[in-house]
Design an enzyme around this catalytic site. Structure first.
Site, short mmCIF file in Angstrom:
data_model
loop_
_atom_site.label_atom_id
_atom_site.label_comp_id
_atom_site.label_asym_id
_atom_site.label_seq_id
_atom_site.Cartn_x
_atom_site.Cartn_y
_atom_site.Cartn_z
N ASP A 1 45.58 49.70 45.11
CA ASP A 1 44.89 50.03 43.84
C ASP A 1 44.29 48.88 43.51
O ASP A 1 44.84 48.30 43.67
CB ASP A 1 46.41 50.13 42.86
CG ASP A 1 45.32 50.62 41.11
OD1 ASP A 1 44.67 51.99 40.97
OD2 ASP A 1 45.74 50.19 40.58
N GLU B 1 40.66 50.97 47.06
CA GLU B 1 40.32 50.87 45.78
C GLU B 1 38.99 50.13 45.90
O GLU B 1 40.34 48.31 45.12
CB GLU B 1 40.95 51.49 45.05
CG GLU B 1 40.46 51.57 43.88
CD GLU B 1 40.77 51.75 42.19
OE1 GLU B 1 40.00 52.10 42.03
OE2 GLU B 1 41.74 50.98 42.58
C1 GLC Z 1 42.61 52.19 39.52
C2 GLC Z 1 43.75 53.16 39.62
C3 GLC Z 1 42.73 52.80 37.48
C4 GLC Z 1 43.87 52.80 37.04
C5 GLC Z 1 43.96 51.59 37.29
C6 GLC Z 1 44.93 50.24 37.23
O1 GLC Z 1 41.25 51.57 39.19
O2 GLC Z 1 42.55 54.14 40.13
O3 GLC Z 1 43.63 54.91 37.51
O4 GLC Z 1 43.87 52.86 35.34
O5 GLC Z 1 43.44 51.27 38.55
O6 GLC Z 1 45.76 50.28 37.68
#
Ligand code: GLC
Length: 546
Positions: A235, A275
């Site tokens: 994440d 991500e």
């Molecule tokens: C990432 C996740 C999202 C979350 C954010 C904070 O972007 O995909 O859903 O709100 O991180 O953890």
């Protein structure tokens, strides 16, 4: 007597080592999956699944791990090779599970650790790998680490988070994250100091400059690797370090990714996908030299171009998206392609409920270079939900649509959030028997991808199809290359393209999608101007007939 116990001890040691060997030297349970396939993620089709909304096995309206286990055969039939579970950890749910209150525990609403072990074992038996979400940038304010850290100025974990008094040396406000509020520092009355958070105040950021804290995170990784999970989705992997030097993409963050990779590589056949947000070069930079940081990064540079190409019926945006991602990545690195995820609106909404366009998007996902990730429900064309429990992103987090019953086959109780408006028409039961459904289209494309080494390969090059509304890609190399022609427009298109660069022998050309083929024989005359005709939003996957 003594000699006898010595022999027993040796026998015991041999038995223990044999057991360990059968765990692949890494604690992993035996499964049908090969353990010596470090590249498995390149040919895999992943499925992202929001556990709260997939299948409720006990009627409390909340999806759970036992429910996911019930549906493994569905995933197997669909052709899925790996699932990514959104956070399964305890959470006060201020950010739908991305506010983690315990890294090594299971959210009791979803089940127990035993349920997780059972799920993992059953998935592996079915030949399906499992990767977990690692949310390392921040924890929940209910995580024991933060509870300790905030308790006093001299608590040993005080420095595991970022505490300061105003004026602050850095703010790190990113307008893209408006839904988490405008303030990045929150006063904690316990000690009278402020703590930093990129996201909601209930989600304090960890202090990555603290080596003890980093080691604790690596221990979390070890814990799940020893359990046998097949990898992780990281994440906001670009946000780990922040400070006066900047808020994202700091060199120290790359150092940490390299450390993670070294650890993960000690375990056979594991993979990580990140991500990473930001300009495309920054996204790609987390692939490192191709082998020393993340195995894959999500292809945000491409997905933001797929939709404009479909809206306009022009391949220009797609070409830019591919240039900025697949064609710019380091050799060895891999892009993870998506059409959506738990943070975006669903393709159905973005494509105006037009099933031709939705199928076209799926065709692109399965034929473009990179590893495809399907977001649960995409394969039946689930619509955006209209209710909000946490924030607007709940639109894409409604219960999976298994059938047209009141609970959608998701639950026998009352779902934690209402189903999306199209559950009666777009569900697995209805679409399964319909060869023209979105689900049948996904199945066909996934099977094609899984059978085609060319589609799984890294190789892709453009050929000119003579029309801007057609994307023509050569996938794979040599005689086993295939040519994918995709019509981005809602009308029929006919044209001529040049196959001189494709080293196919003379002979008949087949459409592997089994739809209309081409009746033209490839020979010296036709090679330079081979005719094609594509239905609205149609695709041909061409190869020499077997
Ligand atoms: C990432 C996740 C999202 C979350 C954010 C904070 O972007 O995909 O859903 O709100 O991180 O953890």
């Amino acid at each position: 007597m003594r000699r006898h116990s010595f022999v027993s001890l040796i026998a015991l040691l041999v038995a223990v080592s044999a057991t360990c060997l059968s765990c692949n030297g890494s604690g992993r349970q035996r499964s049908l999956l090969p353990d010596d396939d470090p590249n498995w993620y390149r040919s895999a089709v992943f499925y992202e699944l929001f556990p709260r909304s997939f299948r409720d096995s006990d009627g409390d309206g909340i999806g759970d791990l036992a429910g996911i286990r019930e549906k493994l055969s569905y995933l197997d039939d669909l052709g899925i090779s790996a699932v990514w579970l959104n956070p399964i950890y305890p959470t006060p749910f201020f950010d739908s599970g991305y506010d983690v209150a315990g890294y090594r525990e299971i959210n009791p609403e979803y089940g127990t650790m035993e349920d997780f072990d059972n799920l993992l074992e059953s998935a592996h038996r079915a030949g399906i790998r499992v990767i977990l979400d690692l949310v390392f940038n921040h924890t929940s304010d209910e995580h024991p680490w933060f509870v300790e850290s905030r308790s006093s100025l001299d608590n040993p974990k005080r420095d595991w988070y970022q505490w300061a008094d105003p004026p602050f040396d850095y703010e790190c406000f990113n307008p893209m994250n408006f839904q988490f509020g405008l303030e990045r520092w929150t006063l904690d009355p316990v000690t009278g100091q402020h703590y930093f958070h990129h996201f909601r105040p209930q989600m304090p950021d960890l202090n990555f400059y603290n080596p003890e804290m980093r080691e604790a995170l690596l221990d979390v990784v070890r814990f799940w690797l020893y359990k046998g999970v097949d990898g992780f989705r990281l994440d906001v992997g670009h946000m780990y370090f922040e400070g006066t030097e900047g808020c994202e993409h700091l060199p120290e963050t790359h150092d940490f990714h390299r450390e993670l990779r070294t650890l993960v590589d000690l375990f056979p056949s594991r993979a990580m996908v990140g991500e990473i947000s930001g300009p495309p070069p920054d996204v790609l930079s987390y692939l490192g030299n191709g082998t020393n940081e993340l195995h894959m990064v999500f292809n945000f540079p491409l997905v933001t171009m797929i939709y404009p190409s479909i809206w306009t019926g022009d391949r220009w945006c797609l070409e830019i998206g591919l240039d900025r991602s697949h064609f710019s990545k380091p050799p060895g690195g891999q892009m993870a392609n998506i059409l959506g995820n738990h943070d975006f609106f669903r393709p159905d909404g973005l494509l105006f409920g037009d099933s031709g366009r939705i199928k076209l998007a799926a065709t692109l996902l399965m034929t473009l270079p990179g590893t495809p990730f399907v977001y649960y429900g995409e394969e039946v064309g689930m619509a955006n939900g209209t209710a909000t429990v946490v924030d607007y992103r709940d639109a894409a987090r409604t219960p999976m649509q298994w059938d047209g019953s009141p609970g959608g086959g998701f639950t026998e109780g009352t779902p934690w959030i209402p189903l999306s408006p199209n559950w009666e028409t777009h569900n697995v039961a209805v679409e399964e028997g319909d060869p023209a459904s979105i689900l049948s289209h996904y199945r066909k494309l996934i099977q094609l991808r899984k059978q085609s080494e060319a589609l799984q390969s890294d190789h892709a090059s453009f050929i000119d199809p003579g029309s801007r509304s057609v994307l023509a890609l050569v996938r794979g190399e040599g005689e086993s290359a295939i040519v994918v022609l995709t019509n981005l427009k809602k009308s029929m298109v006919e044209g001529i393209f040049d196959l001189s660069e494709v080293p196919w022998p003379e002979g008949e050309i087949c459409n592997l999608l089994g739809e209309d083929g081409s009746s033209v024989i490839l020979n010296d005359e036709t090679r330079g101007h081979y005719p094609y005709s594509l239905k609205p939003h149609g695709t041909m996957v061409l190869a020499p007939c077997p």
